[in-house]
Design a protein around this motif. Structure first.
Motif, short mmCIF file in Angstrom:
data_model
loop_
_atom_site.label_atom_id
_atom_site.label_comp_id
_atom_site.label_asym_id
_atom_site.label_seq_id
_atom_site.Cartn_x
_atom_site.Cartn_y
_atom_site.Cartn_z
N ASN A 144 -11.53 2.80 36.42
CA ASN A 144 -10.19 2.53 36.39
C ASN A 144 -9.36 3.64 37.07
OD1 ASN A 144 -9.67 4.91 34.74
ND2 ASN A 144 -9.70 3.81 32.75
N MET A 157 -15.37 1.72 34.01
CA MET A 157 -15.05 0.56 33.27
C MET A 157 -16.20 -0.08 32.88
SD MET A 157 -11.84 -1.08 35.60
CE MET A 157 -11.92 -2.64 34.83
N LEU A 159 -14.37 -7.90 33.90
CA LEU A 159 -14.81 -7.58 35.20
C LEU A 159 -14.44 -8.91 36.11
CD1 LEU A 159 -15.95 -5.56 37.23
CD2 LEU A 159 -18.51 -6.65 36.85
N LYS A 163 -11.73 -10.51 35.84
CA LYS A 163 -10.16 -10.39 35.89
C LYS A 163 -9.87 -9.32 36.69
CE LYS A 163 -6.23 -10.25 32.77
NZ LYS A 163 -5.84 -9.83 31.37
N HIS A 164 -10.71 -8.32 36.66
CA HIS A 164 -10.42 -7.02 37.28
C HIS A 164 -10.38 -7.32 38.99
CE1 HIS A 164 -10.49 -2.86 38.52
NE2 HIS A 164 -11.58 -2.84 39.19
N TYR A 218 -7.70 -7.40 42.25
CA TYR A 218 -7.39 -6.94 43.43
C TYR A 218 -7.92 -7.68 44.54
CZ TYR A 218 -6.69 -2.45 41.07
OH TYR A 218 -6.31 -1.53 40.29
#
Length: 362
Positions: A80, A86, A112, A114-115, A119
């Motif tokens: 993060n 994470m 993950l 979603k992360h 980006y």
């Protein structure tokens, strides 16, 4: 996807029979030639594809994605913005151009995803969960014995490689590659969900002789002092170097910027990592449930805390210990349970060499 066979030798281990029953089965022609195959149900896969997929991941992971030009897989972490872990992952390359697979803890896979989507911005990259199509297996030689009296872990002398077995050489939908962290972790196998990898290995290894016990990959990892998944590396809590990611070839200190880089790089260049994950051995399986983060204390009048226990599996645990104090200590205890630990033998030579001895009492 395609078959990937590493040409590196695997330094092997063996393990005496464990009481806890798992999905793992081991196969051998003799007591001294034992292998284990386990379906890692706690690991999931994301399929990430697109023309800019390599550059995209390069700015998000601790390792250098360019290593996949010469390697079949890499170990890496997602951090993060505060530089905390994470999740830990293994990234596999495939035969398909601009298509990669990311293995992570199955309970964290949607977070993950979603992360990554956060980006992705306007890049044309698809990020899909592949658990309905693929699953992860592990093939390894377990640890044979722990010499508690001298604090040493016995290494098996023989060497094994799936290449000699010719496994899946005819298949393009299976990935086999050496674990990119430590050779003793064996080989990762990514296969279709309907493929029973255990049966294939049993047949190739002569499976008429089954090992008279059940072996657990989690125990195997803990004996080595290696954490994996959100249980061992709590999201938003762990720091990458405390998780030994620098020793496990999971961090590049030469690539460009990535999320969480500043703190990680500063810690590395100061040369001070006070706490690291280390194995904790108990003489017998604890009869009480030991909670996560239970304090690990010196077994003396001070009862000073030298770390926290992350998890226990059978008679083996994984603890985050202050290295200097732990090595200097003679005894430790966790909730009144006495055990012992040692510096993992796969740590580099510059790591502290003194063994942390912990006396065991009946």
């Amino acid at each position: 996807m395609f078959t990937l066979l590493s040409r590196r030798s695997l330094k092997c281990f063996q393990l005496t029979a464990l009481n806890n029953r798992t999905f793992t089965e081991s196969f051998s022609k003799s007591r001294g030639n034992v292998y284990a195959v386990e379906n890692l149900t706690q690991r999931g896969l994301l399929k990430v594809q697109g023309v800019d997929v390599h550059n995209f991941l390069q700015g998000l992971i601790t390792n250098d994605i360019r290593h996949l030009e010469s390697m079949n897989s890499i170990y890496t972490l997602f951090l993060n913005v505060k530089g905390r872990v994470m999740c830990d992952t293994i990234i596999y390359k495939t035969r398909e151009e601009n298509v990669l697979l990311i293995e992570c803890d199955s309970s964290y896979i949607h977070l993950l995803q979603k992360h990554l989507k956060l980006y992705r911005v306007r890049r044309k990259i698809d990020i899909d969960v592949a658990d309905d199509k693929l699953k992860v297996w592990v093939f390894y030689r377990p640890i044979d014995e722990l010499d508690f009296s001298q604090g040493k872990v016995s290494y098996a002398k023989d060497i094994v490689s799936p290449e000699t077995l010719g496994l899946y050489s005819h298949r393009d939908d299976v990935i086999i590659c050496r674990d990119p962290r430590v050779a003793a972790l064996g080989y990762r196998v990514v296969a279709p969900v309907d493929e029973i990898v255990r049966d294939t290995f049993a047949k190739e290894l002569g499976g008429g002789s089954l090992y008279d016990g059940f072996l657990n990959y989690r125990v195997h990892r803990y004996v080595l002092g290696i954490g994996e998944g959100i249980c061992d590396l709590p999201p938003g809590v762990s720091f990458p170097l405390e998780a030994n990611s620098d020793y496990l070839h999971g961090v590049s200190f030469h690539k460009g910027c990535y999320i969480g880089q500043e703190l990680t790089a500063r810690t590395h260049h100061t040369g001070v990592v006070r706490k690291r994950l280390m194995p904790v051995f108990f003489r017998s399986k604890p009869e009480i449930e030991i909670p996560s983060d239970a304090p690990i204390q010196l077994l003396d009048s001070s009862k000073k805390s030298v770390g926290k226990l992350r998890a226990v599996e059978g008679k083996v645990g994984l603890g985050l210990l202050r290295v200097t104090e732990a090595i200097a200590a003679k005894n430790i205890t966790v909730m009144g349970i006495i055990g012992e630990t040692c510096k993992p033998q796969w740590w580099p030579q510059e790591a502290p060499k003194d063994r942390l001895a912990v006396s065991r009492e009946a």
